[in-house]
Design a protein around this motif. Sequence first.
Motif, PDB file in Angstrom:
ATOM      1  N   GLU A   1       0.818  -1.222   0.000  1.00  0.00           N
ATOM      2  CA  GLU A   1       0.000   0.000   0.000  1.00  0.00           C
ATOM      3  C   GLU A   1       0.843   1.260   0.000  1.00  0.00           C
ATOM      4  N   ALA A   2       1.931   1.269   0.793  1.00  0.00           N
ATOM      5  CA  ALA A   2       2.782   2.463   0.834  1.00  0.00           C
ATOM      6  C   ALA A   2       3.399   2.711  -0.537  1.00  0.00           C
ATOM      7  N   PHE A   3       3.833   1.639  -1.189  1.00  0.00           N
ATOM      8  CA  PHE A   3       4.464   1.760  -2.498  1.00  0.00           C
ATOM      9  C   PHE A   3       3.469   2.286  -3.537  1.00  0.00           C
ATOM     10  N   VAL A   4       2.288   1.692  -3.549  1.00  0.00           N
ATOM     11  CA  VAL A   4       1.283   2.074  -4.544  1.00  0.00           C
ATOM     12  C   VAL A   4       0.771   3.494  -4.284  1.00  0.00           C
ATOM     13  N   ARG A   5       0.625   3.851  -3.024  1.00  0.00           N
ATOM     14  CA  ARG A   5       0.205   5.227  -2.710  1.00  0.00           C
ATOM     15  C   ARG A   5       1.198   6.239  -3.286  1.00  0.00           C
ATOM     16  N   THR A   6       2.495   5.942  -3.173  1.00  0.00           N
ATOM     17  CA  THR A   6       3.505   6.853  -3.726  1.00  0.00           C
ATOM     18  C   THR A   6       3.390   6.910  -5.254  1.00  0.00           C
ATOM     19  N   GLN A   7       3.196   5.768  -5.874  1.00  0.00           N
ATOM     20  CA  GLN A   7       3.038   5.759  -7.333  1.00  0.00           C
ATOM     21  C   GLN A   7       1.856   6.634  -7.760  1.00  0.00           C
ATOM     22  N   VAL A   8       0.775   6.549  -7.003  1.00  0.00           N
ATOM     23  CA  VAL A   8      -0.425   7.313  -7.361  1.00  0.00           C
ATOM     24  C   VAL A   8      -0.211   8.805  -7.070  1.00  0.00           C
ATOM     25  N   THR A   9       0.367   9.101  -5.903  1.00  0.00           N
ATOM     26  CA  THR A   9       0.588  10.505  -5.537  1.00  0.00           C
ATOM     27  C   THR A   9       1.475  11.186  -6.573  1.00  0.00           C
ATOM     28  N   GLU A  10       2.560  10.508  -6.961  1.00  0.00           N
ATOM     29  CA  GLU A  10       3.499  11.132  -7.897  1.00  0.00           C
ATOM     30  C   GLU A  10       2.997  11.051  -9.341  1.00  0.00           C
ATOM     31  N   GLY A  11       2.387   9.947  -9.694  1.00  0.00           N
ATOM     32  CA  GLY A  11       1.940   9.775 -11.082  1.00  0.00           C
ATOM     33  C   GLY A  11       0.731  10.627 -11.420  1.00  0.00           C
ATOM     34  N   ALA A  12      -0.144  10.822 -10.441  1.00  0.00           N
ATOM     35  CA  ALA A  12      -1.408  11.529 -10.714  1.00  0.00           C
ATOM     36  C   ALA A  12      -1.425  12.925 -10.095  1.00  0.00           C
ATOM     37  N   GLY A  13      -0.242  13.491  -9.820  1.00  0.00           N
ATOM     38  CA  GLY A  13      -0.178  14.833  -9.246  1.00  0.00           C
ATOM     39  C   GLY A  13      -0.492  15.903 -10.286  1.00  0.00           C
ATOM     40  N   GLY A  14      -0.905  17.068  -9.795  1.00  0.00           N
ATOM     41  CA  GLY A  14      -1.056  18.231 -10.677  1.00  0.00           C
ATOM     42  C   GLY A  14      -2.274  18.217 -11.579  1.00  0.00           C
ATOM     43  N   LEU A  15      -3.269  17.414 -11.241  1.00  0.00           N
ATOM     44  CA  LEU A  15      -4.498  17.394 -12.042  1.00  0.00           C
ATOM     45  C   LEU A  15      -5.523  18.336 -11.433  1.00  0.00           C
ATOM     46  N   THR A  16      -6.580  18.622 -12.165  1.00  0.00           N
ATOM     47  CA  THR A  16      -7.736  19.262 -11.554  1.00  0.00           C
ATOM     48  C   THR A  16      -8.596  18.148 -10.942  1.00  0.00           C
ATOM     49  N   ALA A  17      -9.482  18.522 -10.039  1.00  0.00           N
ATOM     50  CA  ALA A  17     -10.365  17.513  -9.432  1.00  0.00           C
ATOM     51  C   ALA A  17     -11.235  16.860 -10.501  1.00  0.00           C
ATOM     52  N   GLU A  18     -11.599  17.646 -11.493  1.00  0.00           N
ATOM     53  CA  GLU A  18     -12.442  17.115 -12.568  1.00  0.00           C
ATOM     54  C   GLU A  18     -11.669  16.092 -13.398  1.00  0.00           C
ATOM     55  N   GLU A  19     -10.396  16.356 -13.644  1.00  0.00           N
ATOM     56  CA  GLU A  19      -9.572  15.376 -14.365  1.00  0.00           C
ATOM     57  C   GLU A  19      -9.392  14.114 -13.523  1.00  0.00           C
ATOM     58  N   ALA A  20      -9.114  14.307 -12.240  1.00  0.00           N
ATOM     59  CA  ALA A  20      -8.919  13.142 -11.361  1.00  0.00           C
ATOM     60  C   ALA A  20     -10.160  12.260 -11.355  1.00  0.00           C
ATOM     61  N   ALA A  21     -11.327  12.878 -11.459  1.00  0.00           N
ATOM     62  CA  ALA A  21     -12.570  12.109 -11.464  1.00  0.00           C
ATOM     63  C   ALA A  21     -12.690  11.257 -12.729  1.00  0.00           C
ATOM     64  N   ARG A  22     -12.088  11.721 -13.816  1.00  0.00           N
ATOM     65  CA  ARG A  22     -12.181  10.966 -15.080  1.00  0.00           C
ATOM     66  C   ARG A  22     -11.042   9.967 -15.269  1.00  0.00           C
ATOM     67  N   LEU A  23     -10.025  10.083 -14.423  1.00  0.00           N
ATOM     68  CA  LEU A  23      -8.855   9.203 -14.529  1.00  0.00           C
ATOM     69  C   LEU A  23      -9.244   7.733 -14.324  1.00  0.00           C
ATOM     70  N   VAL A  24      -8.519   6.855 -14.999  1.00  0.00           N
ATOM     71  CA  VAL A  24      -8.633   5.420 -14.722  1.00  0.00           C
ATOM     72  C   VAL A  24      -7.284   4.966 -14.169  1.00  0.00           C
ATOM     73  N   ILE A  25      -7.319   4.240 -13.071  1.00  0.00           N
ATOM     74  CA  ILE A  25      -6.086   3.703 -12.496  1.00  0.00           C
ATOM     75  C   ILE A  25      -6.187   2.181 -12.510  1.00  0.00           C
ATOM     76  N   ALA A  26      -5.159   1.528 -13.025  1.00  0.00           N
ATOM     77  CA  ALA A  26      -5.147   0.059 -13.022  1.00  0.00           C
ATOM     78  C   ALA A  26      -4.148  -0.424 -11.987  1.00  0.00           C
ATOM     79  N   TYR A  27      -4.657  -1.172 -11.018  1.00  0.00           N
ATOM     80  CA  TYR A  27      -3.765  -1.787 -10.034  1.00  0.00           C
ATOM     81  C   TYR A  27      -3.348  -3.155 -10.557  1.00  0.00           C
TER      82      TYR A  27
END
Length: 255
Positions: A144-170
Amino acid sequence: MDRRMLVAGNWKMYTTSGEGAVLIQDIAQLVEEQWDDVEVAVCPPFTGLKAASTVIELDRLRISLGAQDVHWEAEGAFTGAIAPRMLTELRCDYVIVGHSERREFFGDTNETVNKKVRATFDAGMVPIMCCGESLDVREGLGTEAFVRTQVTEGAGGLTAEEAARLVIAYEPIWAIGTGRTPTPEAANDVCRAIRATIGAMYGPPAAMAVRVLYGGSVKPENASMFFSEPDIDGALVGGAALKAGSFADIVKAAR
Ligand code: PGA
């Protein structure tokens, strides 16, 4: 909130453009009745995108199209790379970004993944951003710690509206192409942590809307177990996406 299930086929480096066109037509015939309930996407290699796009348009198929990677620059001297507008020209809806094979063999990092996510949204497409741990990480730092970092760094700098449309594959790396999978409950725990990370970054509406897929040895036999978990909104499918019958069975399991 109702999140529409998404089943996306990652064809990796397997299909020629002719083979891909046939595969799409075969899939379309088998999943026709499922189209309203489940979004179906195929992600051929770059050279197969044009034929795929043409088949989808001419046959009026409700199949979404995705690429497997993109460069973050709009154009430039980057031999061998593909720019976002080259994909939108072919009517791509999605781009797989940061697949573990890109990270392992082509040097993608959380930083370049983030640039690709940004560029994909800027071009009007939606990233399917991949994350997932190796066995070493699982036994060491923890998933979980590893994946949280991947998500925080990979999906940073978006608008909330973009984040809502994002798809994340675990996609746990040790489950890709191996026939091994986490239990559906364990996969759901990580998907829930991913959703919570998006919530902490962009607020509860984005967390409720972001679609989180599970990937790694998804097959017709195990798909419905993953899909019945509350935080799993579909699948990114590799090997089983290359046969119309098994892919269609996974789509049916997502209803
Ligand atoms: P797999 O691949 O379904 O063959 O395990 C999944 C992926 O790499 O996206």
